[in-house]
Design a protein around this motif. Structure first.
Motif, PDB file in Angstrom:
ATOM      1  N   ASP A 141     -12.442 -32.529   8.229  1.00 44.20           N
ATOM      2  CA  ASP A 141     -12.678 -31.113   7.918  1.00 44.20           C
ATOM      3  C   ASP A 141     -12.466 -30.243   9.153  1.00 44.20           C
ATOM      4  OD1 ASP A 141     -13.275 -31.723   5.323  1.00 44.20           O
ATOM      5  OD2 ASP A 141     -15.443 -31.480   5.520  1.00 44.20           O
TER       6      ASP A 141
ATOM      7  N   PHE B 182     -10.772 -28.988   0.625  1.00 46.54           N
ATOM      8  CA  PHE B 182     -12.225 -28.839   0.640  1.00 46.54           C
ATOM      9  C   PHE B 182     -12.840 -29.034  -0.741  1.00 46.54           C
ATOM     10  CE2 PHE B 182     -11.673 -26.664   4.770  1.00 46.54           C
ATOM     11  CZ  PHE B 182     -12.617 -27.397   5.478  1.00 46.54           C
TER      12      PHE B 182
ATOM     13  N   SER C 235     -13.068 -32.882  -0.524  1.00 43.88           N
ATOM     14  CA  SER C 235     -13.779 -33.462   0.615  1.00 43.88           C
ATOM     15  C   SER C 235     -15.273 -33.168   0.541  1.00 43.88           C
ATOM     16  CB  SER C 235     -13.199 -32.930   1.930  1.00 43.88           C
ATOM     17  OG  SER C 235     -13.538 -31.577   2.150  1.00 43.88           O
TER      18      SER C 235
ATOM     19  N   ASP D 258     -21.198 -30.424   9.432  1.00 40.62           N
ATOM     20  CA  ASP D 258     -19.783 -30.310   9.083  1.00 40.62           C
ATOM     21  C   ASP D 258     -19.206 -28.985   9.590  1.00 40.62           C
ATOM     22  OD1 ASP D 258     -17.432 -31.285   7.457  1.00 40.62           O
ATOM     23  OD2 ASP D 258     -17.816 -29.401   6.425  1.00 40.62           O
TER      24      ASP D 258
END
Length: 221
Positions: free
Chosen positions: A54, A144, A147, A167
């Motif tokens: 990410d 995203f 994920s 994150d």
């Protein structure tokens, strides 16, 4: 007032057994929470890999948008039109909903798209330059979507809010050196977009590394 009335849903036995604590106990409980979260992160390889992915794939997001605005202004675009690339980038964020079987394969494809958008932003003529952030945001939206779902599955609900914050923090920590580095490369080469080209290479290499790991796992199976 609304926050004061919020209650946490009971999902685990630990939550069901939880009691209210007085203010003096909060520092000790915070320490326990931090240690438990670190233990969860260290023991979950998928969570660590997703957080790293990410952070790396997100690096071009802000930098491409800012670069396009500066470049279009220098090429004579009226300030009133600078909203257009951002508007298109937001629209691209709603496009594309995939159902990948492997997250590594999805990362490889999205990294190539993000790298291509970053390269267009740094090296292409004006109109293609404006298309760069659109491609970047569209690919990031697809990445995203999946994920974050996998990250939620990889961490327990008690630690989810903390590790989701980790994150975001990983991206911020990478941006601290990445942003001045991109500018430095541009200054050293005399080409403003050269730093974005280097950033493109970094993202694409990360995608190739993920693809290589996927092929290796496939042969092992």
């Amino acid at each position: 007032m609304a926050a004061a009335n919020l209650t946490e849903p009971v999902v685990t036995d630990e939550q069901a057994a939880r009691e209210k604590h007085i203010l003096q106990e909060l520092p000790a409980r915070l320490r326990v929470h931090i240690l438990d979260s670190l233990d969860c992160l260290c023991s979950s390889t998928p969570a660590r890999l997703i957080i790293m992915a990410d952070a790396v794939i997100s690096l071009p997001s802000y930098l491409t948008s800012m670069f396009v605005q500066q470049r279009l202004t220098q090429q004579g675009w009226a300030m009133e039109w600078l909203f257009l690339p951002g508007l298109l980038a937001g629209a691209a964020g709603m496009a594309g909903r995939l159902h990948p079987k492997r997250l590594r394969a999805l990362y490889f494809g999205c990294a190539l798209l993000v790298g291509t958008g970053t390269l267009l932003t740094g090296a292409a003529p004006a109109l293609l330059c404006a298309a760069g952030p659109v491609l970047v945001q569209g690919a990031l939206s697809v990445w995203f979507l999946h994920s974050m779902q996998r990250l939620n599955d990889a961490i327990p609900s008690d630690r989810r809010a903390t590790l989701i914050s980790v994150d975001s923090m990983a991206y911020s920590l990478l941006m601290i050196p990445a942003s001045p580095f991109v500018g430095l490369v541009g200054d050293l080469t005399g080409q403003a977009g050269a730093g974005l080209c280097v950033l493109c290479a970094l993202v694409v290499v990360s995608g190739l590394a993920a693809a290589g790991k996927t092929r290796y796992n496939g042969r092992g199976a």
